[in-house]
Design an enzyme around this catalytic site. Structure first.
Site, PDB file in Angstrom:
ATOM      1  N   SER A 102      39.666  39.821  40.900  1.00  0.00           N
ATOM      2  CA  SER A 102      38.832  40.593  41.828  1.00  0.00           C
ATOM      3  C   SER A 102      37.893  39.621  42.516  1.00  0.00           C
ATOM      4  O   SER A 102      36.871  39.217  41.949  1.00  0.00           O
ATOM      5  CB  SER A 102      38.013  41.634  41.050  1.00  0.00           C
ATOM      6  OG  SER A 102      38.854  42.396  40.197  1.00  0.00           O
ATOM      7  N   CYS A 103      38.252  39.236  43.759  1.00  0.00           N
ATOM      8  CA  CYS A 103      37.478  38.211  44.457  1.00  0.00           C
ATOM      9  C   CYS A 103      36.569  38.874  45.485  1.00  0.00           C
ATOM     10  O   CYS A 103      36.993  39.181  46.609  1.00  0.00           O
ATOM     11  CB  CYS A 103      38.412  37.194  45.109  1.00  0.00           C
ATOM     12  SG  CYS A 103      37.527  35.715  45.649  1.00  0.00           S
ATOM     13  N   ILE A 138      49.079  43.206  53.262  1.00  0.00           N
ATOM     14  CA  ILE A 138      48.483  44.453  52.772  1.00  0.00           C
ATOM     15  C   ILE A 138      47.913  44.178  51.387  1.00  0.00           C
ATOM     16  O   ILE A 138      48.603  43.622  50.529  1.00  0.00           O
ATOM     17  CB  ILE A 138      49.564  45.554  52.738  1.00  0.00           C
ATOM     18  CG1 ILE A 138      49.991  45.879  54.182  1.00  0.00           C
ATOM     19  CG2 ILE A 138      49.063  46.788  51.999  1.00  0.00           C
ATOM     20  CD1 ILE A 138      51.185  46.796  54.290  1.00  0.00           C
ATOM     21  N   TYR A 185      52.496  47.972  45.957  1.00  0.00           N
ATOM     22  CA  TYR A 185      51.742  46.757  46.313  1.00  0.00           C
ATOM     23  C   TYR A 185      51.948  45.666  45.251  1.00  0.00           C
ATOM     24  O   TYR A 185      52.272  44.511  45.574  1.00  0.00           O
ATOM     25  CB  TYR A 185      50.259  47.120  46.463  1.00  0.00           C
ATOM     26  CG  TYR A 185      49.332  45.934  46.448  1.00  0.00           C
ATOM     27  CD1 TYR A 185      49.340  45.004  47.480  1.00  0.00           C
ATOM     28  CD2 TYR A 185      48.437  45.732  45.383  1.00  0.00           C
ATOM     29  CE1 TYR A 185      48.486  43.906  47.458  1.00  0.00           C
ATOM     30  CE2 TYR A 185      47.585  44.649  45.359  1.00  0.00           C
ATOM     31  CZ  TYR A 185      47.616  43.729  46.398  1.00  0.00           C
ATOM     32  OH  TYR A 185      46.783  42.641  46.376  1.00  0.00           O
ATOM     33  N   LYS A 219      53.975  41.876  45.342  1.00  0.00           N
ATOM     34  CA  LYS A 219      53.464  40.566  44.918  1.00  0.00           C
ATOM     35  C   LYS A 219      54.440  39.902  43.943  1.00  0.00           C
ATOM     36  O   LYS A 219      54.599  38.673  43.963  1.00  0.00           O
ATOM     37  CB  LYS A 219      52.072  40.711  44.296  1.00  0.00           C
ATOM     38  CG  LYS A 219      50.998  41.145  45.283  1.00  0.00           C
ATOM     39  CD  LYS A 219      50.793  40.128  46.411  1.00  0.00           C
ATOM     40  CE  LYS A 219      49.627  40.477  47.307  1.00  0.00           C
ATOM     41  NZ  LYS A 219      49.387  39.504  48.369  1.00  0.00           N
ATOM     42  N   ASN A 270      46.766  40.310  40.432  1.00  0.00           N
ATOM     43  CA  ASN A 270      46.886  40.826  39.053  1.00  0.00           C
ATOM     44  C   ASN A 270      47.779  42.059  39.000  1.00  0.00           C
ATOM     45  O   ASN A 270      48.366  42.352  37.946  1.00  0.00           O
ATOM     46  CB  ASN A 270      45.490  41.100  38.490  1.00  0.00           C
ATOM     47  CG  ASN A 270      44.800  42.283  39.149  1.00  0.00           C
ATOM     48  OD1 ASN A 270      45.003  43.423  38.739  1.00  0.00           O
ATOM     49  ND2 ASN A 270      44.000  42.034  40.170  1.00  0.00           N
ATOM     50  N   HIS A 271      47.907  42.782  40.134  1.00  0.00           N
ATOM     51  CA  HIS A 271      48.698  44.012  40.115  1.00  0.00           C
ATOM     52  C   HIS A 271      50.207  43.746  40.004  1.00  0.00           C
ATOM     53  O   HIS A 271      50.976  44.672  39.795  1.00  0.00           O
ATOM     54  CB  HIS A 271      48.333  44.883  41.312  1.00  0.00           C
ATOM     55  CG  HIS A 271      46.893  45.298  41.252  1.00  0.00           C
ATOM     56  ND1 HIS A 271      46.423  46.204  40.329  1.00  0.00           N
ATOM     57  CD2 HIS A 271      45.805  44.843  41.923  1.00  0.00           C
ATOM     58  CE1 HIS A 271      45.102  46.321  40.446  1.00  0.00           C
ATOM     59  NE2 HIS A 271      44.699  45.504  41.413  1.00  0.00           N
TER      60      HIS A 271
HETATM   61  P1  NAI Z   1      42.004  42.196  53.227  1.00  0.00           P
HETATM   62  O1  NAI Z   1      42.793  43.445  53.326  1.00  0.00           O
HETATM   63  O2  NAI Z   1      40.534  42.260  53.390  1.00  0.00           O
HETATM   64  O3  NAI Z   1      42.548  41.116  54.261  1.00  0.00           O
HETATM   65  C1  NAI Z   1      43.912  40.960  54.549  1.00  0.00           C
HETATM   66  C2  NAI Z   1      44.019  40.312  55.907  1.00  0.00           C
HETATM   67  O4  NAI Z   1      45.410  40.155  56.201  1.00  0.00           O
HETATM   68  C3  NAI Z   1      43.404  41.159  57.031  1.00  0.00           C
HETATM   69  O5  NAI Z   1      42.525  40.395  57.829  1.00  0.00           O
HETATM   70  C4  NAI Z   1      44.610  41.629  57.823  1.00  0.00           C
HETATM   71  O6  NAI Z   1      44.366  41.786  59.215  1.00  0.00           O
HETATM   72  C5  NAI Z   1      45.597  40.493  57.561  1.00  0.00           C
HETATM   73  N1  NAI Z   1      46.973  40.917  57.804  1.00  0.00           N
HETATM   74  C6  NAI Z   1      47.555  42.106  57.465  1.00  0.00           C
HETATM   75  N2  NAI Z   1      48.812  42.140  57.923  1.00  0.00           N
HETATM   76  C7  NAI Z   1      49.024  40.974  58.564  1.00  0.00           C
HETATM   77  C8  NAI Z   1      50.122  40.433  59.266  1.00  0.00           C
HETATM   78  N3  NAI Z   1      51.273  41.133  59.407  1.00  0.00           N
HETATM   79  N4  NAI Z   1      49.997  39.211  59.823  1.00  0.00           N
HETATM   80  C9  NAI Z   1      48.839  38.513  59.703  1.00  0.00           C
HETATM   81  N5  NAI Z   1      47.763  38.962  59.054  1.00  0.00           N
HETATM   82  C10 NAI Z   1      47.857  40.176  58.494  1.00  0.00           C
HETATM   83  O7  NAI Z   1      42.369  41.558  51.798  1.00  0.00           O
HETATM   84  P2  NAI Z   1      41.573  40.434  50.997  1.00  0.00           P
HETATM   85  O8  NAI Z   1      40.752  41.077  49.963  1.00  0.00           O
HETATM   86  O9  NAI Z   1      40.959  39.503  51.941  1.00  0.00           O
HETATM   87  O10 NAI Z   1      42.778  39.720  50.222  1.00  0.00           O
HETATM   88  C11 NAI Z   1      43.449  38.597  50.771  1.00  0.00           C
HETATM   89  C12 NAI Z   1      44.759  38.392  50.020  1.00  0.00           C
HETATM   90  O11 NAI Z   1      44.482  38.185  48.641  1.00  0.00           O
HETATM   91  C13 NAI Z   1      45.712  39.572  50.093  1.00  0.00           C
HETATM   92  O12 NAI Z   1      47.041  39.081  50.156  1.00  0.00           O
HETATM   93  C14 NAI Z   1      45.495  40.299  48.791  1.00  0.00           C
HETATM   94  O13 NAI Z   1      46.652  41.005  48.379  1.00  0.00           O
HETATM   95  C15 NAI Z   1      45.188  39.136  47.860  1.00  0.00           C
HETATM   96  N6  NAI Z   1      44.355  39.541  46.751  1.00  0.00           N
HETATM   97  C16 NAI Z   1      43.018  39.791  46.945  1.00  0.00           C
HETATM   98  C17 NAI Z   1      42.222  40.180  45.885  1.00  0.00           C
HETATM   99  C18 NAI Z   1      40.750  40.368  46.042  1.00  0.00           C
HETATM  100  O14 NAI Z   1      40.110  40.668  45.024  1.00  0.00           O
HETATM  101  N7  NAI Z   1      40.162  40.208  47.230  1.00  0.00           N
HETATM  102  C19 NAI Z   1      42.795  40.391  44.539  1.00  0.00           C
HETATM  103  C20 NAI Z   1      44.211  40.112  44.453  1.00  0.00           C
HETATM  104  C21 NAI Z   1      44.940  39.689  45.525  1.00  0.00           C
HETATM  105  C1  15L Z   2      43.828  43.421  44.477  1.00  0.00           C
HETATM  106  O1  15L Z   2      44.973  42.974  44.467  1.00  0.00           O
HETATM  107  C2  15L Z   2      43.223  43.943  45.724  1.00  0.00           C
HETATM  108  O2  15L Z   2      43.656  43.251  46.869  1.00  0.00           O
HETATM  109  C3  15L Z   2      41.706  43.941  45.669  1.00  0.00           C
HETATM  110  O3  15L Z   2      41.207  44.760  46.743  1.00  0.00           O
HETATM  111  C4  15L Z   2      41.217  44.490  44.328  1.00  0.00           C
HETATM  112  O4  15L Z   2      41.626  45.823  44.154  1.00  0.00           O
HETATM  113  C5  15L Z   2      41.775  43.613  43.213  1.00  0.00           C
HETATM  114  O5  15L Z   2      43.181  43.544  43.286  1.00  0.00           O
HETATM  115  C6  15L Z   2      41.397  44.096  41.823  1.00  0.00           C
HETATM  116  O6  15L Z   2      42.279  44.350  41.006  1.00  0.00           O
HETATM  117  O7  15L Z   2      40.178  44.186  41.554  1.00  0.00           O
END
Ligand code: NAI
Ligand code: 15L
Length: 265
Positions: free
Chosen positions: A167-168, A73, A138, A142, A111-112
């Site tokens: 923020s990726c 999540i 959330y 982490k 970062n959260h």
């Molecule tokens: P997203 O929400 O787009 O993707 C998360 C993926 O994890 C989804 O494809 C979902 O189906 C999968 N998932 C959820 N529950 C699952 C489970 N029980 N088993 C297997 N897969 C599961 O998130 P995003 O943006 O791709 O982020 C990826 C990771 O990076 C996350 O852990 C997020 O917390 C972390 N992150 C991302 C940031 C960003 O800026 N994109 C910032 C900080 C952390």
């Molecule tokens: C996160 O941890 C979230 O997964 C992403 O969706 C953004 O909200 C990011 O942090 C952020 O702080 O920009």
């Protein structure tokens, strides 16, 4: 030339995973994917299932050198959900890695985990091991994941790089993002550095690009060989023109610090 480490990427179908996996493959890593579902055409290297299911995780880990754990999540959610998916799911993965001898993990922290931390008044860069100050359930999940990773590094001998991702996204979405942004290309550089066999033990690093306006330290990332090449500054003019004057910019977690606890955002 020796082969690059082969990888399992959990959460491969998410916003970040979909951008990262092709970049890792182009860089020369063999990549297997694990997610609850996959986009069409994901191919034979796609395992469908949950990171909370030990059998699924064990099958997905077979034969890989390292795991990039993105699955879970990614925003504020109900307590039971973050506990099960982000905390229990991370434990299932680490436990399987330790049992099966997959010795390297890159953990997508956030970062959260330290979202309530203010910008240092003295102008210094915030270290990547700043103490936990989660801004949400959330963010708390982490900090729990980071702590579990450290436990498995120190008690089970795993090599873990825990990445406090900023923020990726394709581009920064707001003024805070000019400081916190990480390009997809830099994310790939960070993962490739983190899975290098020379990087051992436990590390906490920030996942950001070389942004002109950054206030989080790059030193810990550089110490493991992460040398970001992108800078959000090329987006600054447009972002500043669209700026919201009430935006939270001097707390790590930005708007998350003002949202209701446990309410999906
Ligand atoms: P997203 O929400 O787009 O993707 C998360 C993926 O994890 C989804 O494809 C979902 O189906 C999968 N998932 C959820 N529950 C699952 C489970 N029980 N088993 C297997 N897969 C599961 O998130 P995003 O943006 O791709 O982020 C990826 C990771 O990076 C996350 O852990 C997020 O917390 C972390 N992150 C991302 C940031 C960003 O800026 N994109 C910032 C900080 C952390
Ligand atoms: C996160 O941890 C979230 O997964 C992403 O969706 C953004 O909200 C990011 O942090 C952020 O702080 O920009």
């Amino acid at each position: 030339m020796t082969d690059l480490p082969s990888l399992l990427v959990t959460g491969s179908a998410g916003g970040l995973g979909r951008e990262l996996v092709p970049r890792l493959r182009a860089a020369g890593h063999r990549v297997r994917c694990l997610d609850l579902q996959h986009p069409e055409g994901a191919g034979a290297e796609a395992v469908t299932g949950s990171v909370t299911d030990p059998q699924v995780v064990e099958a997905a880990l077979a034969g890989v050198d390292a795991v990039v754990h993105l699955g879970g999540i990614s925003r504020e959610a109900a307590w039971a959900d973050v506990l099960d998916t982000n905390v229990h799911g991370t434990w299932v993965l680490l436990d399987a890695c330790a049992r099966l001898g997959v010795g390297k993990v890159v953990f997508a922290s956030s970062n959260h985990a330290v979202g309530l931390t203010p910008r240092p008044a003295d102008g210094s860069a915030l270290p990547a091991d700043a103490e936990p100050r989660p801004d949400s359930y959330y963010g708390w999940s982490k900090t729990a994941g980071e702590s579990l990773c450290r436990l498995f590094a120190e008690r089970a001998g795993l090599d873990v790089v825990s990445v406090r991702i900023g923020s990726c996204f394709e581009r920064p979405g707001d003024v805070r993002g000019l400081a916190t942004w990480m390009s997809y290309d830099d994310c790939r550089r960070l993962v490739s550095a983190a899975v290098d066999p020379a990087v051992t033990g436990w590390h906490s690093v920030w996942g950001i690009s070389r942004n002109t306006r950054r206030w989080w330290s790059l030193a810990e990332g550089e110490a493991i060989g992460y040398h970001p090449q992108d800078d959000s500054e090329r987006f600054a003019e447009q972002v500043l023109a669209d700026a919201d004057p009430d935006e939270v910019v001097d707390l790590v977690g930005g708007s998350f610090t003002a949202n209701a606890l446990g309410r999906p955002n």
